[in-house]
Motif scaffolding. Structure first.
Motif, PDB file in Angstrom:
ATOM      1  N   LEU A  98       0.838  -1.206   0.000  1.00 42.58           N
ATOM      2  CA  LEU A  98       0.000   0.000   0.000  1.00 42.58           C
ATOM      3  C   LEU A  98       0.871   1.253   0.000  1.00 42.58           C
ATOM      4  CD1 LEU A  98      -2.714   1.423   0.151  1.00 42.58           C
ATOM      5  CD2 LEU A  98      -2.710   1.031   2.626  1.00 42.58           C
ATOM      6  N   LEU A  99       1.924   1.259   0.802  1.00 39.47           N
ATOM      7  CA  LEU A  99       2.837   2.408   0.819  1.00 39.47           C
ATOM      8  C   LEU A  99       3.567   2.565  -0.508  1.00 39.47           C
ATOM      9  CD1 LEU A  99       4.231   2.111   4.457  1.00 39.47           C
ATOM     10  CD2 LEU A  99       2.714   3.904   3.572  1.00 39.47           C
ATOM     11  N   VAL A 100       3.922   1.453  -1.144  1.00 37.89           N
ATOM     12  CA  VAL A 100       4.561   1.522  -2.467  1.00 37.89           C
ATOM     13  C   VAL A 100       3.591   2.127  -3.482  1.00 37.89           C
ATOM     14  CG1 VAL A 100       5.436   0.138  -4.408  1.00 37.89           C
ATOM     15  CG2 VAL A 100       6.222  -0.341  -2.081  1.00 37.89           C
ATOM     16  N   VAL A 101       2.336   1.676  -3.469  1.00 37.68           N
ATOM     17  CA  VAL A 101       1.336   2.206  -4.406  1.00 37.68           C
ATOM     18  C   VAL A 101       1.208   3.715  -4.222  1.00 37.68           C
ATOM     19  CG1 VAL A 101      -1.124   2.230  -5.007  1.00 37.68           C
ATOM     20  CG2 VAL A 101       0.040   0.057  -4.619  1.00 37.68           C
ATOM     21  N   MET A 102       1.082   4.154  -2.986  1.00 36.69           N
ATOM     22  CA  MET A 102       0.856   5.584  -2.744  1.00 36.69           C
ATOM     23  C   MET A 102       2.113   6.413  -3.019  1.00 36.69           C
ATOM     24  SD  MET A 102      -1.781   5.511   0.464  1.00 36.69           S
ATOM     25  CE  MET A 102      -0.718   4.567   1.519  1.00 36.69           C
ATOM     26  N   THR A 103       3.281   5.880  -2.683  1.00 41.62           N
ATOM     27  CA  THR A 103       4.524   6.606  -2.956  1.00 41.62           C
ATOM     28  C   THR A 103       4.754   6.746  -4.452  1.00 41.62           C
ATOM     29  OG1 THR A 103       5.488   5.845  -0.869  1.00 41.62           O
ATOM     30  CG2 THR A 103       7.011   6.633  -2.561  1.00 41.62           C
ATOM     31  N   THR A 104       4.511   5.674  -5.198  1.00 40.27           N
ATOM     32  CA  THR A 104       4.697   5.766  -6.657  1.00 40.27           C
ATOM     33  C   THR A 104       3.660   6.688  -7.285  1.00 40.27           C
ATOM     34  OG1 THR A 104       3.441   3.706  -6.960  1.00 40.27           O
ATOM     35  CG2 THR A 104       5.865   3.541  -6.896  1.00 40.27           C
ATOM     36  N   GLY A 105       2.438   6.686  -6.753  1.00 39.20           N
ATOM     37  CA  GLY A 105       1.433   7.630  -7.243  1.00 39.20           C
ATOM     38  C   GLY A 105       1.875   9.067  -7.012  1.00 39.20           C
ATOM     39  N   TYR A 106       2.437   9.321  -5.850  1.00 44.73           N
ATOM     40  CA  TYR A 106       2.978  10.647  -5.545  1.00 44.73           C
ATOM     41  C   TYR A 106       4.103  10.999  -6.531  1.00 44.73           C
ATOM     42  CZ  TYR A 106       5.760  14.164  -3.109  1.00 44.73           C
ATOM     43  OH  TYR A 106       6.487  15.293  -2.798  1.00 44.73           O
TER      44      TYR A 106
END
Length: 181
Positions: A98-106
């Motif tokens: 989940l953190l990877v998804v949100m960090t890459t989205g950022y």
């Protein structure tokens, strides 16, 4: 009732869990739908703006959820040692991906150096930008990690149903009803 006990989850953990679950599924559906939008579609610019805004709010909620989880007791797990270890590793993987998804989205959204407007309420600054092929690499990682997150979430849900219907554990009930013991 608000906080966790060793017997079960509190209201805050339960609300953060279900709010996150609904938001994650909604963001995945919106993201997938947006990939098919044409340039002249009215949602061509609005869809990504909503996706980013909700994603940033989820990012903040997830960081708060992790802090809450680390500061609260964790209810006892059911099953043998291996089952408890697998459940723990599954939860850690859900948080990591989940953190990877949100960090890459950022990183996709800030690649050009612009911040992210969250529903026009505030702007999340572009702290990292201008890396070689930042949006392309982050975009690929975002796509594949979002799919990995969905697969893990399905596995998480199936495990909860197995524990509830087959094993007759109160795992699912503990995530639906807060405990005060």
């Amino acid at each position: 009732m608000w906080g966790n006990t060793q017997a079960g989850w509190g209201i805050i953990s339960i609300m953060l869990h279900w709010l996150s679950a609904i938001t994650i599924v909604g963001l995945f559906a919106l993201g997938w739908w947006m990939t098919g939008l044409g340039y002249y579609d009215p949602w061509y610019n609005l869809g990504p703006w909503v996706h980013r805004s909700i994603g940033m709010l989820l990012f903040a909620a997830t960081l708060a959820r992790i802090a809450w989880r680390l500061s609260q007791p964790t209810p006892w797990g059911h099953g043998g040692r291996l089952a408890i270890l697998m459940a723990h590793l599954g939860h850690v993987m859900l948080y990591v991906i989940l953190l990877v998804v949100m960090t890459t989205g950022y990183l996709i959204s800030t690649a050009d150096g612009s911040g992210i407007s969250v529903f026009g309420w505030f702007v999340v600054p572009a702290l990292v930008h201008g890396l070689p092929q930042q949006s392309v690499i982050a975009g690929d990682l975002h796509w594949y990690s979002a799919w990995a997150l969905m697969l893990l979430a399905v596995g998480h849900s199936l495990a909860a149903f197995k524990h509830h219907f087959h094993d007759r554990y109160d795992t699912l009930r503990r995530m639906l009803k807060p405990t005060s013991r």
